[in-house]
Write a protein that holds these residues in place. Structure first.
Motif: not given
Length: 286
Positions: A115-119, A147-161, A165-167
């Motif tokens: 998130v830091k890299k992309r925000s 946080t102070n961030k506005y989240w694009k929920i679909e994007k970050w929800w999929n990334y979190w899931l 899985r990758k871990n």
């Protein structure tokens, strides 16, 4: 008497009793920590290597929890954080399957790093908590993050899931993609009562124990000043506004008052009195 103030609390104490006169008006910032000078090495001095621990002995893991001091610190940091931004987001991050505390916090750190890299100017405070309502994963660790961030929920929800899985956190059902795994609520930072309710619900009452770090915040949040010193005339302003909710004292063996604590009602009338702290924090460079 000197008064130490933070949002909602003023503590007057006797300098005679404690022998402490503050060197600075503001305090509570990581910027005030003294950096330790690097230890000088003597080239002629031989260093004895430390003996390696025996492999058969398991290192005892010390459980961590939110101490009273940590809870107070989080409360102060969070209110100061809210005073610097018009809107905040409250994010709850849960896992697809059972997860160890150590594995969970490692995945959280990877998520935050991305998130830091992309925000731009991403600031946050996170706190760990145990799940109680989910019978399938009862006791599973999850995280609350403001946080102070506005989240694009679909994007970050999929990334979190995907990150889970990758871990190695594989859902029991292949098609299991709960929307609650990445839950976002908008907070109005002007509404101090709503911020305080989140602090009470997720921090003050949190007595869970973990095998990992219990909370953390971004560098800029750690650098926020949380307290400032005044004389008693500052507290007199709250009395005039009838904004002192509670007051209690600590006395010595001679019945002399050494500490006086006042709980202040935070509202539109009282918040402007903390302007000096707001201005100090907003002047901290990003």
């Amino acid at each position: 008497m000197i008064v130490k103030n933070t949002y909602g609390t003023s503590v007057a104490f006797s300098v005679r009793e404690f022998g402490v006169i503050p060197k600075e008006e503001f305090t509570g910032s990581a910027l005030q920590r003294k950096k330790k000078p690097p230890a000088e090495k003597n080239s002629n001095e031989k260093t004895t290597p430390k003996p390696k621990p025996k492999a058969d002995k398991k290192k005892e893991v010390k459980l961590r929890f939110l101490s009273k001091r940590s809870k107070q610190k989080i409360r102060k940091k969070l209110i100061c954080f809210a005073r610097c931004y018009k809107r905040l987001s409250f994010v709850t991050l849960t896992f697809l399957n059972e997860v160890s505390d150590e594995q969970a916090v490692n995945i959280l750190r990877k998520f935050i790093d991305n998130v830091k890299k992309r925000s731009e100017n991403f600031q946050y405070i996170w706190v760990a908590e145990r799940q109680t309502k989910n019978d399938t994963f009862k006791g599973n660790i999850h995280f609350h993050m403001i946080t102070n961030k506005y989240w694009k929920i679909e994007k970050w929800w999929n990334y979190w899931l995907d990150l889970q899985r990758k871990n190695g956190i594989i859902p029991r059902d292949e098609n299991y993609k709960p929307s609650s795994a990445f839950d976002v609520r908008q907070l109005n930072s002007n509404n101090i009562r709503s911020i305080a309710s989140y602090i009470t619900k997720y921090v003050t009452k949190n007595n869970d124990k973990f095998k990992c770090q219990v909370w953390n915040c971004s560098r800029q949040v750690s650098e926020l000043y949380t307290d400032f010193y005044t004389d008693s005339s500052f507290v007199d302003e709250f009395k005039k506004l009838d904004a002192v909710l509670k007051e209690f004292e600590v006395k010595d063996h001679s019945n002399r008052m050494i500490i006086n604590i006042k709980m202040i009602n935070l509202n539109r009338q009282t918040l402007p009195l903390y302007k000096r702290l707001d201005e100090k924090n907003k002047a901290i460079p990003n």
